[in-house]
Scaffold this active site. Structure first.
Site, short mmCIF file in Angstrom:
data_model
loop_
_atom_site.label_atom_id
_atom_site.label_comp_id
_atom_site.label_asym_id
_atom_site.label_seq_id
_atom_site.Cartn_x
_atom_site.Cartn_y
_atom_site.Cartn_z
N ASP A 127 -29.20 9.26 21.15
CA ASP A 127 -29.80 8.31 20.20
C ASP A 127 -29.23 6.93 20.49
OD1 ASP A 127 -31.34 10.21 18.84
OD2 ASP A 127 -29.76 10.63 17.39
N ASP A 145 -37.90 10.44 18.48
CA ASP A 145 -37.92 10.47 17.01
C ASP A 145 -39.03 9.59 16.44
OD1 ASP A 145 -35.66 12.12 17.10
OD2 ASP A 145 -34.29 10.42 16.94
#
EC number: 3.4.23.36
Length: 168
Positions: A127, A145
């Site tokens: 991330d 995401d």
């Protein structure tokens, strides 16, 4: 005689050129962005882009919002794979909604596969986009995401908020 669903409203399936191209685009963009993040961003160092968005590379061993960090990679890989198969089943059996619904399902599948690739390769998901308001941080996420968020929004718009009427 029953009326069949018009060709324009039929949902291109998971193996259609439309569906596969969206899945492939999500995978390429997601994996390329994670590759760049891994190579160029120092782990845990924040780089401000906008007042609410920064770059911050972290490794997420859980799922959304780092929930399930204690479950272990094998459980998360199996769970993600099962959920992805269920989404593919729902997509294959969808009767109406055309390209809008197909795009929603394809974004979900592409996003899930992008994060699944990370989890299988590294045991964590990369991330690097940090959403915050001042010092109050909300979450760190990646482009898979984003696809996993946009897909359900498209499906919700069609199935829950009247998109059916607009496409009829």
């Amino acid at each position: 005689m029953t009326q069949s669903v018009s060709t324009a409203a039929r949902v291109p399936g998971p193996l259609s050129a439309f569906g596969l191209s969206i899945i492939a685009a999500v995978l390429v963009i997601d994996q390329a962005s994670k590759f760049v993040a891994e190579r160029t961003l120092d782990f845990g160092r924040t780089i401000d882009l906008l007042p609410i968005l920064s770059l911050l590379r972290v490794h997420n061993t859980g799922v959304a919002f780092s929930l399930g960090n204690d479950l272990g990679s094998l459980v998360l890989v199996a769970g993600t794979a099962l959920i992805t198969l269920f989404v593919l089943y729902l997509w294959r059996t969808a009767q109406d909604g055309g390209r809008l619904v197909a795009a929603g399902f394809a974004l979900i599948v592409g996003g899930a596969l992008g994060n699944l690739i990370d989890r299988v390769r590294f045991g964590h998901v990369v991330d690097f986009l940090y959403l915050h308001f001042g010092a109050r941080g909300f979450f760190v996420f990646n482009l898979a995401d984003v696809a996993l968020t946009l897909g359900p929004i498209l499906l919700g718009w069609f199935y829950l908020l009247g998109g059916r009427k607009a496409s009829a």
